[in-house]
Design an enzyme around this catalytic site. Structure first.
Site, PDB file in Angstrom:
ATOM      1  N   MET A  44     -11.778   8.547  21.120  1.00  0.00           N
ATOM      2  CA  MET A  44     -12.575   7.669  21.972  1.00  0.00           C
ATOM      3  C   MET A  44     -13.033   8.428  23.222  1.00  0.00           C
ATOM      4  O   MET A  44     -13.471   7.816  24.199  1.00  0.00           O
ATOM      5  CB  MET A  44     -11.775   6.419  22.353  1.00  0.00           C
ATOM      6  CG  MET A  44     -11.408   5.590  21.122  1.00  0.00           C
ATOM      7  SD  MET A  44     -11.031   3.875  21.486  1.00  0.00           S
ATOM      8  CE  MET A  44      -9.586   4.040  22.505  1.00  0.00           C
ATOM      9  N   LEU A  81     -11.409  13.381  26.819  1.00  0.00           N
ATOM     10  CA  LEU A  81     -10.506  14.266  26.082  1.00  0.00           C
ATOM     11  C   LEU A  81      -9.500  14.960  26.993  1.00  0.00           C
ATOM     12  O   LEU A  81      -9.811  15.319  28.123  1.00  0.00           O
ATOM     13  CB  LEU A  81     -11.337  15.298  25.316  1.00  0.00           C
ATOM     14  CG  LEU A  81     -12.356  14.696  24.339  1.00  0.00           C
ATOM     15  CD1 LEU A  81     -13.134  15.806  23.638  1.00  0.00           C
ATOM     16  CD2 LEU A  81     -11.680  13.782  23.313  1.00  0.00           C
ATOM     17  N   GLY A 115      -4.016  16.670  24.464  1.00  0.00           N
ATOM     18  CA  GLY A 115      -3.542  16.050  23.211  1.00  0.00           C
ATOM     19  C   GLY A 115      -4.639  16.089  22.159  1.00  0.00           C
ATOM     20  O   GLY A 115      -4.416  16.508  21.017  1.00  0.00           O
ATOM     21  N   HIS A 116      -5.843  15.678  22.569  1.00  0.00           N
ATOM     22  CA  HIS A 116      -6.972  15.714  21.630  1.00  0.00           C
ATOM     23  C   HIS A 116      -7.260  17.157  21.177  1.00  0.00           C
ATOM     24  O   HIS A 116      -7.539  17.413  20.010  1.00  0.00           O
ATOM     25  CB  HIS A 116      -8.238  15.162  22.292  1.00  0.00           C
ATOM     26  CG  HIS A 116      -8.144  13.724  22.719  1.00  0.00           C
ATOM     27  ND1 HIS A 116      -8.150  13.335  24.036  1.00  0.00           N
ATOM     28  CD2 HIS A 116      -8.057  12.579  21.997  1.00  0.00           C
ATOM     29  CE1 HIS A 116      -8.079  12.015  24.107  1.00  0.00           C
ATOM     30  NE2 HIS A 116      -8.014  11.529  22.894  1.00  0.00           N
ATOM     31  N   LYS A 131       1.366   9.989  18.177  1.00  0.00           N
ATOM     32  CA  LYS A 131       1.576   9.107  19.335  1.00  0.00           C
ATOM     33  C   LYS A 131       1.224   7.669  18.939  1.00  0.00           C
ATOM     34  O   LYS A 131       1.921   6.742  19.313  1.00  0.00           O
ATOM     35  CB  LYS A 131       0.707   9.568  20.501  1.00  0.00           C
ATOM     36  CG  LYS A 131       0.746   8.608  21.655  1.00  0.00           C
ATOM     37  CD  LYS A 131       0.205   9.241  22.901  1.00  0.00           C
ATOM     38  CE  LYS A 131       0.111   8.213  23.995  1.00  0.00           C
ATOM     39  NZ  LYS A 131      -1.088   7.371  23.839  1.00  0.00           N
ATOM     40  N   ASP A 132       0.136   7.523  18.179  1.00  0.00           N
ATOM     41  CA  ASP A 132      -0.255   6.202  17.673  1.00  0.00           C
ATOM     42  C   ASP A 132       0.330   6.040  16.273  1.00  0.00           C
ATOM     43  O   ASP A 132      -0.398   6.011  15.269  1.00  0.00           O
ATOM     44  CB  ASP A 132      -1.775   6.083  17.663  1.00  0.00           C
ATOM     45  CG  ASP A 132      -2.349   6.209  19.066  1.00  0.00           C
ATOM     46  OD1 ASP A 132      -2.368   5.216  19.786  1.00  0.00           O
ATOM     47  OD2 ASP A 132      -2.740   7.333  19.459  1.00  0.00           O
ATOM     48  N   GLN A 183      -0.882   3.206  14.021  1.00  0.00           N
ATOM     49  CA  GLN A 183      -2.256   3.484  13.575  1.00  0.00           C
ATOM     50  C   GLN A 183      -2.242   4.458  12.393  1.00  0.00           C
ATOM     51  O   GLN A 183      -2.945   4.269  11.392  1.00  0.00           O
ATOM     52  CB  GLN A 183      -3.049   4.071  14.741  1.00  0.00           C
ATOM     53  CG  GLN A 183      -4.378   4.685  14.364  1.00  0.00           C
ATOM     54  CD  GLN A 183      -5.174   5.086  15.590  1.00  0.00           C
ATOM     55  OE1 GLN A 183      -5.729   4.247  16.253  1.00  0.00           O
ATOM     56  NE2 GLN A 183      -5.232   6.372  15.887  1.00  0.00           N
ATOM     57  N   SER A 243      -5.423   9.049  27.765  1.00  0.00           N
ATOM     58  CA  SER A 243      -6.584   8.838  28.635  1.00  0.00           C
ATOM     59  C   SER A 243      -6.282   7.766  29.677  1.00  0.00           C
ATOM     60  O   SER A 243      -6.946   7.687  30.704  1.00  0.00           O
ATOM     61  CB  SER A 243      -7.792   8.410  27.799  1.00  0.00           C
ATOM     62  OG  SER A 243      -8.036   9.375  26.795  1.00  0.00           O
TER      63      SER A 243
HETATM   64  P1  AMP Z   1      -7.868   8.236  21.350  1.00  0.00           P
HETATM   65  O1  AMP Z   1      -8.998   8.972  21.948  1.00  0.00           O
HETATM   66  O2  AMP Z   1      -6.858   7.771  22.343  1.00  0.00           O
HETATM   67  O3  AMP Z   1      -8.292   7.186  20.377  1.00  0.00           O
HETATM   68  O4  AMP Z   1      -7.082   9.301  20.479  1.00  0.00           O
HETATM   69  C1  AMP Z   1      -7.722  10.042  19.483  1.00  0.00           C
HETATM   70  C2  AMP Z   1      -6.675  10.729  18.650  1.00  0.00           C
HETATM   71  O5  AMP Z   1      -5.886  11.562  19.484  1.00  0.00           O
HETATM   72  C3  AMP Z   1      -5.709   9.742  17.971  1.00  0.00           C
HETATM   73  O6  AMP Z   1      -5.417  10.210  16.672  1.00  0.00           O
HETATM   74  C4  AMP Z   1      -4.495   9.801  18.862  1.00  0.00           C
HETATM   75  O7  AMP Z   1      -3.288   9.496  18.194  1.00  0.00           O
HETATM   76  C5  AMP Z   1      -4.522  11.260  19.300  1.00  0.00           C
HETATM   77  N1  AMP Z   1      -3.804  11.454  20.549  1.00  0.00           N
HETATM   78  C6  AMP Z   1      -4.047  10.879  21.751  1.00  0.00           C
HETATM   79  N2  AMP Z   1      -3.126  11.274  22.656  1.00  0.00           N
HETATM   80  C7  AMP Z   1      -2.277  12.092  22.004  1.00  0.00           C
HETATM   81  C8  AMP Z   1      -1.106  12.805  22.379  1.00  0.00           C
HETATM   82  N3  AMP Z   1      -0.606  12.752  23.616  1.00  0.00           N
HETATM   83  N4  AMP Z   1      -0.489  13.559  21.439  1.00  0.00           N
HETATM   84  C9  AMP Z   1      -0.962  13.621  20.165  1.00  0.00           C
HETATM   85  N5  AMP Z   1      -2.064  12.972  19.756  1.00  0.00           N
HETATM   86  C10 AMP Z   1      -2.707  12.218  20.651  1.00  0.00           C
END
Ligand code: AMP
Length: 291
Positions: free
Chosen positions: A29, A32, A35-36, A152-153, A156, A189
């Site tokens: 989303m 970034l 983690g991303h 982390k998710d 999901q 984020s």
């Molecule tokens: P988001 O932008 O929050 O939807 O995350 C996009 C992807 O990045 C998803 O697969 C999340 O699980 C992963 N993600 C977000 N934060 C982390 C983190 N701290 N460690 C590992 N993966 C992450």
């Protein structure tokens, strides 16, 4: 060169041009962080081309959730992705992915109740249906062979794994472990909305509690009850947190690592899952109990 894909026609052309080349997709989303980028680096090891999608998906947000104020930082995101050597980025508008504008009434995939009734699913009705909806669209539009998602998710990840299996979607889902700040806070984020140093310290309550539970399981000669152990672990770490109670638990649980079925007794190999609010920010974290 980072190729920008915005329209459905751009996606079609991308698929046609790269028919015989393996593609890894990293759905995000945006806004970034490291983690991303760790997911992007893992993606590179699994395919010849890496595509990142950046889309704040309205169908996975509830009416009172933070869709409007979710941070959108496209220019900075593109610079980071270019520096990582990402091949293409897909940044559709809401109208591109949902042209009929019937967000709620559109065709829905309903995830199995067993996977969505607990944890985040309990407080976010429709969230995982929205996630499935957008991820399946991204898979169909971009045609990846693999897709990377963060542990982390964890819920999901389990739901998407189930969707791919149930519908024979020809995409291999590869998980990446949780990426953390130096002090242990899972990168997110939403961390930037922790407003004071007190809130930042309070947010460490999640990982500290997970570690304390882990420690208890590792050192106990007898099986431990999940609820009791979490409560004890939380009490034990309280003195290390700011005096004002800033952290409000939404859930803590131990789950089977694949089915995510809740477990009453803590045993090695289970996945610990927690969610809490700190100020206006909802945080989640997870830890796999060493098998
Ligand atoms: P988001 O932008 O929050 O939807 O995350 C996009 C992807 O990045 C998803 O697969 C999340 O699980 C992963 N993600 C977000 N934060 C982390 C983190 N701290 N460690 C590992 N993966 C992450």
């Amino acid at each position: 060169m980072l190729q920008l894909l915005k329209t459905l026609a751009d996606c079609d052309q991308f698929r046609q041009t790269h028919k015989n080349i393996t593609v890894a997709l990293v759905p995000t989303m945006g806004n970034l962080h490291q983690g991303h980028l760790a997911l992007v680096r893992l993606a590179k090891r699994h395919a010849e081309l890496v595509v990142v999608s950046i889309f704040v998906n309205p169908t996975q947000f509830g009416p009172t959730e933070d869709f409007d104020r979710y941070p959108r930082t496209l220019d900075a995101d593109l610079r980071l992705l270019e520096a990582e050597g990402v091949n293409a980025v897909f940044t559709p508008t809401v109208e591109t992915l949902y042209p009929k504008n019937n967000l709620a009434e559109g065709f829905q995939l309903i995830a199995p109740v067993g996977l969505t009734q607990n944890y985040c699913g309990a407080s976010r009705p429709g969230h995982f249906e929205g996630v499935c909806q957008v991820v399946l669209k991204l898979f169909n539009l971009l045609g990846p062979q693999v897709a990377i998602f963060g542990e982390k998710d964890a819920q999901q990840l389990a739901v998407l794994q189930a969707m791919v299996e149930a519908y024979n979607v020809p995409v291999q889902i590869i998980p990446h472990s949780v990426v953390r700040e130096a002090d242990g806070l899972a990168k997110s984020s939403r961390n930037q909305y922790l407003q004071t140093e007190e809130e930042r310290q309070a947010s460490l309550g999640l990982i500290k509690t997970l570690h304390a539970v882990q420690q208890k399981v590792q050192t106990s000669p007898t099986p431990l009850k999940t609820e009791v152990t979490f409560e004890e672990a939380w009490q034990a770490i309280q003195p290390t947190l700011p005096q004002t109670p800033q952290l409000k638990w939404e859930y803590w649980a131990a789950a089977h690592p694949e089915t995510l079925e809740p477990q009453a007794i803590l045993t090695p190999g289970l996945r610990l899952l927690v969610a809490a609010r700190v100020g206006s920010v909802r945080l989640i974290d997870t830890l796999l109990l060493a098998p």
